[in-house]
Design a protein around this motif. Structure first.
Motif, short mmCIF file in Angstrom:
data_model
loop_
_atom_site.label_atom_id
_atom_site.label_comp_id
_atom_site.label_asym_id
_atom_site.label_seq_id
_atom_site.Cartn_x
_atom_site.Cartn_y
_atom_site.Cartn_z
N LEU B 249 0.84 -1.20 0.00
CA LEU B 249 0.00 0.00 0.00
C LEU B 249 0.88 1.25 0.00
N GLN B 251 3.89 1.53 -1.29
CA GLN B 251 4.49 1.70 -2.63
C GLN B 251 3.45 2.23 -3.62
N LEU B 252 2.22 1.74 -3.54
CA LEU B 252 1.17 2.24 -4.43
C LEU B 252 0.88 3.72 -4.14
N GLN B 253 0.85 4.10 -2.87
CA GLN B 253 0.61 5.50 -2.50
C GLN B 253 1.74 6.39 -3.02
N LEU B 255 3.63 5.85 -5.74
CA LEU B 255 3.43 6.03 -7.18
C LEU B 255 2.26 6.98 -7.44
N ARG B 256 1.19 6.83 -6.65
CA ARG B 256 0.03 7.71 -6.80
C ARG B 256 0.43 9.17 -6.59
N LEU B 259 2.24 10.68 -9.45
CA LEU B 259 1.33 10.96 -10.57
C LEU B 259 0.46 12.20 -10.25
N VAL B 260 -0.01 12.29 -9.01
CA VAL B 260 -0.79 13.47 -8.60
C VAL B 260 0.05 14.74 -8.79
N GLN B 261 1.31 14.68 -8.37
CA GLN B 261 2.20 15.85 -8.46
C GLN B 261 2.74 16.07 -9.86
N GLU B 262 2.42 15.17 -10.78
CA GLU B 262 2.98 15.19 -12.14
C GLU B 262 4.51 15.21 -12.12
N TYR B 264 7.07 13.33 -13.27
CA TYR B 264 7.32 12.21 -14.18
C TYR B 264 8.76 11.73 -14.13
N LEU B 267 8.67 9.47 -11.16
CA LEU B 267 7.96 8.24 -11.51
C LEU B 267 8.88 7.33 -12.34
N THR B 268 9.62 7.93 -13.26
CA THR B 268 10.56 7.16 -14.09
C THR B 268 11.60 6.46 -13.21
N GLU B 270 11.32 5.54 -10.11
CA GLU B 270 10.69 4.42 -9.39
C GLU B 270 10.50 3.20 -10.30
N LEU B 271 10.02 3.45 -11.52
CA LEU B 271 9.78 2.31 -12.42
C LEU B 271 11.09 1.66 -12.85
#
Lengths: 282, 282
Positions: B249, B251-253, B255-256, B259-262, B264, B267-268, B270-271
């Motif tokens: 949960l 880790q999902l939060q 990533l969320r 995405l909310v903060q844009e 990217y 996010l890159t 993390e992925l």
């Protein structure tokens, strides 16, 4: 017919193989800005030639396929439409449609463009990821078909039905909503699951490898996917992805609460409800 | 050797097929309380005979395999141990070990019991789910081997190595911790993903079916699994499952929030980190 494919990764490369295999392309021309990929695509025989110049690549083509990541798509597709005549057809194969269709909505060649999404893929990327038969039996979504020339739509449908694929029509907004459910959220949860396990097992990688059965492999395999492909998809479809992610977090919290409360009858009811997915994915 | 298998579902039934295929059992006796399963197991030839009486089923066996759900396991295993002599060996094939080993810790025949977990399965259940080759090339975890007679451990290892499986040793506590990561959490997230999609697409099941590519199918297929199998597993391994679920949960939060903060770039990063799973699941 001469077909030009811009972007020779997993989807572009696999399309090249499929079009060749079914005798649908006399000549395949590729455009690939990443030089190692361009070289590799030629070595693998995905295309007959590579052109560095977009104009020279597009001019002889009856069909131009744009198969670049969704961020590049927003600039490459208008460039391609600038170059085509009324005798040529252009498709994208992108995973999100709303922003892209808005970008080209007023382009003078808009009706030569057909927005399609072949619902197929793997977690691998680049020309070496290209596989024969990737699209066989899968679904091709044609978006906002009424905005394209019927002759262009007919050509595209005929080609993809020959692979063979099923053809389905959706509005762009519906497409983006539904792909958030059936594709984007699966990738996001898989990335998060990989991060969870990596965080918890920092010093025990070999042990995970030994223990991991098929269930683990199938739920985390999508976490091998390329960030360069997926970050632009999450970005373009941000609102839908956040909406589905919030529902998913709610469902996980509900299961967590049942486990915390040791409400095993309630947990059984929820899992029985989840089993209804059997009717959808046979 | 005569082998008795108690519980002729996915695991018990598949073991029957594998043991027969490799010539490891002269005679296979089954015990199955669910009468339709008992009939079906005979029809499929999984076992040579079915005994309703546990004592009659256990008496002739060199090896007794207990392959019932984890809740039933806690009562059936001690019953079986009550019946065996020092010449017989008993194994369970359960997915959690801590509680089970505590239950039989002081049993006079404890040393004739070897706790094993074959790391293999599918989302299907019952005798019809039994498949040849399910265990081939997979890992058998032997738990707390030092609490069993070396001769009993040697017999069990020889049988499973012949399937062929790799054998690995773990303490029961470590086993329960690691299987929470590599198996239990995958099932829980898959159930939650199915609930998410079912909730969001109440009126569009056919549409999901048409759109769903391989990625969706592979992440939700575990949600077809039987609640009667999985609720007892989550119950027996509740603390570890909640611990891993909380990390997931988190880790999902994370990533969320990116995405909310844009964010990217974040996010890159993390992925890319999640991509390290490639080294573990090749």
């Amino acid at each position: 017919m001469t077909i030009t494919i811009i972007g020779l990764g997993l989807i572009g490369g696999s399309l090249a193989l499929s079009l060749r295999q079914h005798g649908l392309a006399d000549q395949l021309i590729g455009v690939e800005n990443h030089l190692p990929y361009a070289r590799r695509a030629l070595e693998l025989g995905l295309v007959d030639e590579i052109h560095a110049d977009l104009g020279a690549a597009v001019a002889p083509a009856g069909l131009v396929i744009v198969a670049v990541p969704m961020d590049a798509m927003l600039t490459v597709l208008p460039q391609v439409l600038d170059l085509v005549t009324d005798q040529q057809t252009v498709i994208d194969v992108g995973s999100t449609k709303g922003n892209l269709l808005a970008v080209v909505a007023r382009h003078p060649r808009r009706r030569r463009f057909v927005a399609v999404h072949p619902m197929a893929g793997t977690e691998y990327s680049g020309p070496d990821a290209a596989v024969r038969g990737l699209f066989e039996g899968k679904t091709l979504v044609v978006c906002d078909a009424e905005a394209s020339d019927p002759a262009a739509v007919a050509l595209v449908e005929a080609l993809f039905r020959a692979l063979p694929m099923r053809v389905m029509y959706l509005g762009a907004a519906d497409h983006d909503l539904h792909t958030a459910y059936v594709s984007h959220i699966s990738h996001l949860t898989s990335f998060a699951l990989a991060l969870t396990v990596l965080e918890k097992e920092r010093r025990g990688e070999q042990r995970i490898f030994d223990l991991a059965g098929g269930g683990f492999a199938s739920t985390v395999r999508l976490a091998k996917s390329a960030p360069a492909t997926w970050v632009p998809i999450f970005r373009q479809n941000r609102e839908n992805v956040l909406d589905v992610l919030d529902e998913h977090l709610h469902q996980l919290q509900k299961l967590r609460e049942l486990l915390v409360q040791e409400d095993y009858a309630g947990l059984t009811t929820e899992l029985e409800h989840a089993n209804a997915i059997r009717k959808i994915i046979p």
